[in-house]
Motif scaffolding. Structure first.
Motif, PDB file in Angstrom:
ATOM      1  N   TRP A 384       0.931  -1.052  -0.129  1.00  0.00           N
ATOM      2  CA  TRP A 384       0.098   0.040  -0.098  1.00  0.00           C
ATOM      3  C   TRP A 384       0.672   1.079   0.114  1.00  0.00           C
ATOM      4  CZ3 TRP A 384      -5.406   0.652   1.177  1.00  0.00           C
ATOM      5  CH2 TRP A 384      -6.239  -0.583   1.169  1.00  0.00           C
ATOM      6  N   SER A 408      -9.643  12.219  -1.237  1.00  0.00           N
ATOM      7  CA  SER A 408      -9.256  11.246  -2.456  1.00  0.00           C
ATOM      8  C   SER A 408     -10.459  11.139  -3.226  1.00  0.00           C
ATOM      9  CB  SER A 408      -8.994   9.958  -1.767  1.00  0.00           C
ATOM     10  OG  SER A 408      -8.155   9.962  -0.877  1.00  0.00           O
ATOM     11  N   MET A 410     -11.980   8.722  -5.412  1.00  0.00           N
ATOM     12  CA  MET A 410     -11.887   7.036  -5.560  1.00  0.00           C
ATOM     13  C   MET A 410     -11.843   6.841  -7.050  1.00  0.00           C
ATOM     14  SD  MET A 410     -10.671   5.970  -3.107  1.00  0.00           S
ATOM     15  CE  MET A 410     -10.074   6.365  -1.199  1.00  0.00           C
ATOM     16  N   LEU A 414      -7.556   5.964  -7.123  1.00  0.00           N
ATOM     17  CA  LEU A 414      -7.357   4.869  -6.446  1.00  0.00           C
ATOM     18  C   LEU A 414      -6.899   3.899  -7.579  1.00  0.00           C
ATOM     19  CD1 LEU A 414      -7.636   2.524  -4.293  1.00  0.00           C
ATOM     20  CD2 LEU A 414      -9.909   2.415  -5.072  1.00  0.00           C
ATOM     21  N   VAL A 438      -2.006  -1.468  -3.878  1.00  0.00           N
ATOM     22  CA  VAL A 438      -2.901  -0.279  -3.729  1.00  0.00           C
ATOM     23  C   VAL A 438      -2.161   0.968  -3.615  1.00  0.00           C
ATOM     24  CG1 VAL A 438      -4.743   0.398  -2.731  1.00  0.00           C
ATOM     25  CG2 VAL A 438      -4.301  -2.016  -2.373  1.00  0.00           C
ATOM     26  N   ILE A 440      -3.195   4.933  -3.210  1.00  0.00           N
ATOM     27  CA  ILE A 440      -4.342   6.136  -2.988  1.00  0.00           C
ATOM     28  C   ILE A 440      -3.672   7.448  -2.917  1.00  0.00           C
ATOM     29  CG2 ILE A 440      -6.231   7.232  -1.509  1.00  0.00           C
ATOM     30  CD1 ILE A 440      -6.304   4.183  -0.245  1.00  0.00           C
TER      31      ILE A 440
END
Length: 490
Positions: A384, A408, A410, A414, A438, A440
């Motif tokens: 992450w 964020s 998404m 993302l 992942v 973000i």
């Protein structure tokens, strides 16, 4: 770390700074010591002076449980630790051999009994048994001569026998494969329990990180951290093996790559629990190589280092080299925009990282994504990455989560990667050690930065309004998140 080149020196330094908790009441190495270590997590260094069944022996834990302590050894602010480690890795001081070492003040080559000589511990009633958690295995690369230091859990199976769990991708495993290819089935190594903090920290990096690749000599990094060369000495009973001169205890021996032993008495592979691991769950027991002990050496009045895998001590040890690799990769990609990085404690050492950026103009848009890709590539276990702006406290999980929730997008911010190498501690990891990474983007675009301006309050000396005692009571009940905000006038 110039004044703390041994574990004993680190304990003395901690005591001088009111950062050492000495427990004189008799404590059992079966469950009790581990429970106390867990209860005192994130606190002072803890030394057990009275270990049941081991008169005159001591156990120390939580050595690396507090980043402020580690930073104090380095003479810097905790937030600057990633940069300090990165610089040390890039400017190593070569280690040197000695013929006189504290670790060999006492040498046992006959009548070896690990259960009697070491104050071995068991952590929970569900554990497979007594496990050495602080053993630093030292081996030399046959091609380069570089030392590789690494930690591996070691279930004690008999008086002179343990097993050693070497995960896929570890440099120790690659060196063993080199030696096996040459027909050498027994790998001579030393297992060093307790040493200088610089060595213990430098050797705590996980697998496949860019800053310390296969063939890199961690002893050089440790030398740079402590400001002088790390010393090593030839083992007494293993040709081609060396010990750390400042180690508290050393197990000399060899890994038998032709013999497998089960970590758990039932012999079932991957089905039974082993012990609480760094990911926060019970690890599984496997069939792994045997380690045969041919000698035990130790200092006069040694102290046995017992890091608890689930505690901040271990996650800090794993996180700091990971942060250093991420820091170095990101500052190479964009020193203009990248500010710093931090592995939150809940990210369990190297499963994730937060990177902080500061855009200077609209032309910097998108660089946060490049930095995130660099961070994911800098450490194979990294699963992450969260990117945040310069006004976020990257050491505070609440502030990071606030940025994720309020900044964020998404749909655009993302990213799930294709399957790549990840840590086996990640939920999505499979038998091949792959999973999706992942990313973000929790940053505000340069064009909309005004929308995300935080209110700045005037500083106030609350003691002048409510008195010193009331102010102390107030601060005692305020959470760390609020303290972080107030320290920045938010």
């Amino acid at each position: 770390m110039q004044a703390v080149k041994s574990l004993s020196a680190a304990m003395a330094e901690a005591q001088a700074n009111d950062d050492l908790l000495s427990i004189t009441r008799e404590a059992s190495p079966y469950l009790e010591i581990a429970s106390i270590a867990r209860t005192t997590d994130n606190g002072p260094m803890v030394v057990f002076e009275n270990v049941r069944g081991h008169e005159g022996q001591r156990i120390v834990t939580n050595v690396f449980s507090d980043r402020k302590r580690i930073a104090r050894w380095c003479g810097i602010d905790p937030i600057n630790l990633p940069e300090r480690l990165a610089d040390a890795a890039l400017n190593p001081i070569p280690s040197r051999e000695t013929t006189s070492a504290a670790c060999q003040q006492n040498v046992i080559t006959s009548g070896i009994d690990l259960f009697k000589t070491l104050p071995l511990t068991q952590q929970t009633s569900a554990d497979a048994g007594y496990v050495i958690t602080g053993g630093l295995a030292l081996v030399r690369d046959p091609d380069t001569g570089a030392f590789n230091g690494s930690y591996h859990r070691m279930r004690v199976l008999g008086a002179d026998l343990t097993c050693i769990t070497i995960q896929a991708g570890r440099h120790m495993l690659e060196i063993a494969r080199k030696l096996r290819a040459r027909g050498e089935r027994r790998i001579p190594i030393s297992v060093n329990i307790g040493a200088g903090p610089a060595v213990l920290l430098a050797c705590s990096g996980s697998t496949q990180q860019t800053l310390t690749p296969l063939g890199y000599d961690e002893m050089g990094m440790a030398g740079a951290l402590q400001g002088e060369a790390v010393e090593f000495v030839k083992c007494r009973t293993q040709e081609g093996a060396w010990s750390l001169a400042e180690a508290e205890y050393v197990l000399e021996g060899y890994i038998d790559t032709d013999r497998l032993a089960s970590e758990e008495d039932s012999g079932k592979d991957g089905e039974k629990g082993m012990m609480p691991e760094a990911g926060g769950y019970m690890g599984r027991a496997w069939r792994v190589w045997e380690f045969n002990v041919t000698a035990i050496t130790h200092r006069n009045n040694p102290v046995y280092w017992f890091p608890l895998a689930v505690n901040a001590e271990t996650t800090n040890l794993m996180a700091l080299p990971a942060e250093a690799s991420v820091f170095d990769a990101c500052r190479r990609i964009s020193p203009r925009v990248f500010e710093n990085c931090h592995v939150l404690q809940a990210m369990r050492g190297c499963l994730g990282v937060v990177i902080r950026i500061r855009r200077k103009s609209f032309r910097d848009e998108g660089l946060q994504n490049n930095l995130a890709f660099g961070a994911l590539s800098a450490h194979s276990d990294m699963g992450w990455v969260i990117a945040v702006d310069h006004d976020i406290d990257i050491t505070n999980a609440d502030d990071v989560m606030w940025a994720v929730i309020t900044r964020s997008d998404m749909k655009e911010g993302l990213m799930l990667s294709p399957r790549a190498k990840v840590s086996g501690m990640l939920a999505e990891g499979d038998a091949a050690g792959t999973g999706r990474k992942v990313y973000i983007d929790a940053t505000a675009s340069f064009s909309s930065s005004d929308r995300y301006t935080r209110g700045v309050f005037e500083n106030v000396a609350i003691e002048e309004w409510i008195g010193t005692e009331a102010a102390a009571k107030l601060r005692a009940r305020q959470p760390d998140y609020l303290k972080s905000l107030l320290s920045r006038s938010y």
